[in-house]
Write a protein that holds these residues in place. Structure first.
Motif, PDB file in Angstrom:
ATOM      1  N   UNK A 245       0.837  -1.188   0.000  1.00  0.00           N
ATOM      2  CA  UNK A 245       0.000   0.000   0.000  1.00  0.00           C
ATOM      3  C   UNK A 245       0.881   1.251   0.000  1.00  0.00           C
ATOM      4  N   UNK A 246       0.477   2.247  -0.777  1.00  0.00           N
ATOM      5  CA  UNK A 246       1.158   3.534  -0.780  1.00  0.00           C
ATOM      6  C   UNK A 246       0.293   4.523  -0.004  1.00  0.00           C
ATOM      7  N   UNK A 247       0.848   5.083   1.056  1.00  0.00           N
ATOM      8  CA  UNK A 247       0.111   5.980   1.942  1.00  0.00           C
ATOM      9  C   UNK A 247       0.795   7.339   1.927  1.00  0.00           C
ATOM     10  N   UNK A 248       0.056   8.364   1.546  1.00  0.00           N
ATOM     11  CA  UNK A 248       0.607   9.708   1.477  1.00  0.00           C
ATOM     12  C   UNK A 248       0.041  10.563   2.604  1.00  0.00           C
ATOM     13  N   UNK A 249       0.902  11.312   3.282  1.00  0.00           N
ATOM     14  CA  UNK A 249       0.489  12.271   4.303  1.00  0.00           C
ATOM     15  C   UNK A 249       0.440  13.631   3.646  1.00  0.00           C
ATOM     16  N   UNK A 250      -0.734  14.259   3.686  1.00  0.00           N
ATOM     17  CA  UNK A 250      -0.945  15.485   2.924  1.00  0.00           C
ATOM     18  C   UNK A 250      -1.591  16.587   3.746  1.00  0.00           C
ATOM     19  N   UNK A 251      -1.268  17.809   3.376  1.00  0.00           N
ATOM     20  CA  UNK A 251      -1.884  18.987   3.972  1.00  0.00           C
ATOM     21  C   UNK A 251      -1.515  20.180   3.117  1.00  0.00           C
ATOM     22  N   UNK A 252      -2.381  21.179   3.074  1.00  0.00           N
ATOM     23  CA  UNK A 252      -2.004  22.401   2.377  1.00  0.00           C
ATOM     24  C   UNK A 252      -1.767  23.519   3.384  1.00  0.00           C
ATOM     25  N   UNK A 253      -1.635  23.120   4.649  1.00  0.00           N
ATOM     26  CA  UNK A 253      -1.279  24.065   5.699  1.00  0.00           C
ATOM     27  C   UNK A 253      -0.315  23.382   6.646  1.00  0.00           C
ATOM     28  N   UNK A 254       0.763  24.052   6.988  1.00  0.00           N
ATOM     29  CA  UNK A 254       1.749  23.466   7.880  1.00  0.00           C
ATOM     30  C   UNK A 254       1.281  23.470   9.333  1.00  0.00           C
ATOM     31  N   UNK A 255       2.059  22.805  10.167  1.00  0.00           N
ATOM     32  CA  UNK A 255       1.796  22.837  11.601  1.00  0.00           C
ATOM     33  C   UNK A 255       0.716  21.905  12.088  1.00  0.00           C
ATOM     34  N   UNK A 256       0.370  20.880  11.291  1.00  0.00           N
ATOM     35  CA  UNK A 256      -0.689  19.958  11.710  1.00  0.00           C
ATOM     36  C   UNK A 256      -0.130  18.604  12.146  1.00  0.00           C
ATOM     37  N   UNK A 257       1.190  18.487  12.217  1.00  0.00           N
ATOM     38  CA  UNK A 257       1.785  17.236  12.689  1.00  0.00           C
ATOM     39  C   UNK A 257       1.934  16.175  11.632  1.00  0.00           C
ATOM     40  N   UNK A 258       1.909  16.587  10.362  1.00  0.00           N
ATOM     41  CA  UNK A 258       1.950  15.635   9.254  1.00  0.00           C
ATOM     42  C   UNK A 258       3.229  14.807   9.238  1.00  0.00           C
TER      43      UNK A 258
ATOM     44  N   UNK B 123       1.908  14.841  -7.090  1.00  0.00           N
ATOM     45  CA  UNK B 123       2.483  13.580  -7.569  1.00  0.00           C
ATOM     46  C   UNK B 123       2.228  12.460  -6.573  1.00  0.00           C
ATOM     47  N   UNK B 124       2.366  12.777  -5.269  1.00  0.00           N
ATOM     48  CA  UNK B 124       2.119  11.772  -4.227  1.00  0.00           C
ATOM     49  C   UNK B 124       0.666  11.325  -4.226  1.00  0.00           C
ATOM     50  N   UNK B 125      -0.253  12.283  -4.361  1.00  0.00           N
ATOM     51  CA  UNK B 125      -1.673  11.943  -4.375  1.00  0.00           C
ATOM     52  C   UNK B 125      -2.049  11.128  -5.602  1.00  0.00           C
ATOM     53  N   UNK B 126      -1.356  11.341  -6.698  1.00  0.00           N
ATOM     54  CA  UNK B 126      -1.683  10.617  -7.926  1.00  0.00           C
ATOM     55  C   UNK B 126      -1.241   9.166  -7.876  1.00  0.00           C
ATOM     56  N   UNK B 127      -0.250   8.849  -7.025  1.00  0.00           N
ATOM     57  CA  UNK B 127       0.286   7.491  -6.977  1.00  0.00           C
ATOM     58  C   UNK B 127      -0.152   6.730  -5.719  1.00  0.00           C
ATOM     59  N   UNK B 128      -0.670   7.444  -4.718  1.00  0.00           N
ATOM     60  CA  UNK B 128      -1.018   6.807  -3.442  1.00  0.00           C
ATOM     61  C   UNK B 128      -2.317   6.011  -3.540  1.00  0.00           C
ATOM     62  N   UNK B 129      -2.435   5.015  -2.675  1.00  0.00           N
ATOM     63  CA  UNK B 129      -3.696   4.300  -2.498  1.00  0.00           C
ATOM     64  C   UNK B 129      -4.574   5.013  -1.484  1.00  0.00           C
ATOM     65  N   UNK B 130      -3.909   5.559  -0.466  1.00  0.00           N
ATOM     66  CA  UNK B 130      -4.594   6.223   0.642  1.00  0.00           C
ATOM     67  C   UNK B 130      -3.908   7.549   0.919  1.00  0.00           C
ATOM     68  N   UNK B 131      -4.702   8.587   1.176  1.00  0.00           N
ATOM     69  CA  UNK B 131      -4.166   9.873   1.618  1.00  0.00           C
ATOM     70  C   UNK B 131      -4.646  10.126   3.041  1.00  0.00           C
ATOM     71  N   UNK B 132      -3.725  10.458   3.925  1.00  0.00           N
ATOM     72  CA  UNK B 132      -4.063  10.853   5.289  1.00  0.00           C
ATOM     73  C   UNK B 132      -3.914  12.365   5.380  1.00  0.00           C
TER      74      UNK B 132
END
Length: 220
Positions: A1-14, A97-106
């Motif tokens: 499984x490919x799991x990507x950690x994503x956010x468009x704002x910093x400081x959320x503990x990603x 790019x990460x979202x395009x290849x991931x199975x799951x986005x957190x």
């Protein structure tokens, strides 16, 4: 499984979640690749401390940024049980790019109104990615750096659960010193000499659902 950690704002503990997830997957007996796709290289710094603290990391780390991240991850999927991608806290080529290849986005959100204001931008990004994928991405949203006790947690949780494009997970990660203390020496929160049992329970609940429960509804 490919799991990507994503956010468009910093400081959320990603990044903290990304490195804890990589270490947790290793603890479950998996062969793991951790991809640092963030120009700040927090995951790389963590891994350097980890090797110094433990003498080994347990997982493989690579740095990848830009559009080429997708192609490289696609090529490396067959070599690992799981790939965890940490991306920067804004809408970048690396994140797309990460979202395009991931199975799951957190996608973590802090329980603050100015963090929730970014939700429409997140949905627009997810919609764009879903439109060009052959298989749908599973986008999970959840509370991170949540207050131990606060009405904000409940209000933001209810708001996040109201978006059809996203799946809300009722497994909040609280704002506990145990996470930063462990990360500062390259350890996951469950690896310290005296682990914070509540912090450990929180990541176990979240990560277990991601690994084993992504085909079933989340329950509180």
């Amino acid at each position: 499984m490919v799991i990507s950690l994503n956010s468009i704002k910093g400081g959320v503990g990603k990044s903290t979640l990304a490195v804890n997830l990589a270490a947790w997957l290793v603890s479950q007996g998996h062969d793991v690749l951790l991809v640092d796709g963030d120009e700040q290289e927090t995951a790389s710094d963590f891994t350097a401390w980890r090797e110094q603290t433990l003498g080994q990391t347990g997982f493989t780390l690579v740095n990848m940024t830009g559009a080429n991240l997708r192609k490289q991850v696609e090529q490396m999927k067959v070599k690992y049980d799981h790939i965890v991608i940490d991306t920067g806290g804004r809408d970048t080529t690396s994140q797309r790019a990460a979202l395009s290849v991931a199975d799951v986005a957190l996608i973590p959100f802090a329980p603050r109104s100015f963090d929730l204001w970014t939700i429409n931008k997140v949905i627009e990004l997810i919609d764009e990615i879903q439109a060009v994928r052959n298989e749908p991405l599973i986008p999970y949203v959840f509370l991170s750096r949540a207050d131990i006790k606060s009405a904000d947690n409940r209000e933001v949780s209810q708001a996040l659960a109201g978006f059809a494009q996203l799946t809300f997970l009722p497994y909040p990660i609280s704002n506990r010193k145990a996470f930063s203390n462990a990360a500062g020496v390259g350890l996951a929160v469950f690896e310290t000499e005296t682990p914070d049992s509540k912090a450990v329970a929180e990541i176990n609940s979240l990560f277990t659902h991601v690994l084993h429960g992504h085909n079933t509804p989340a329950t509180a």
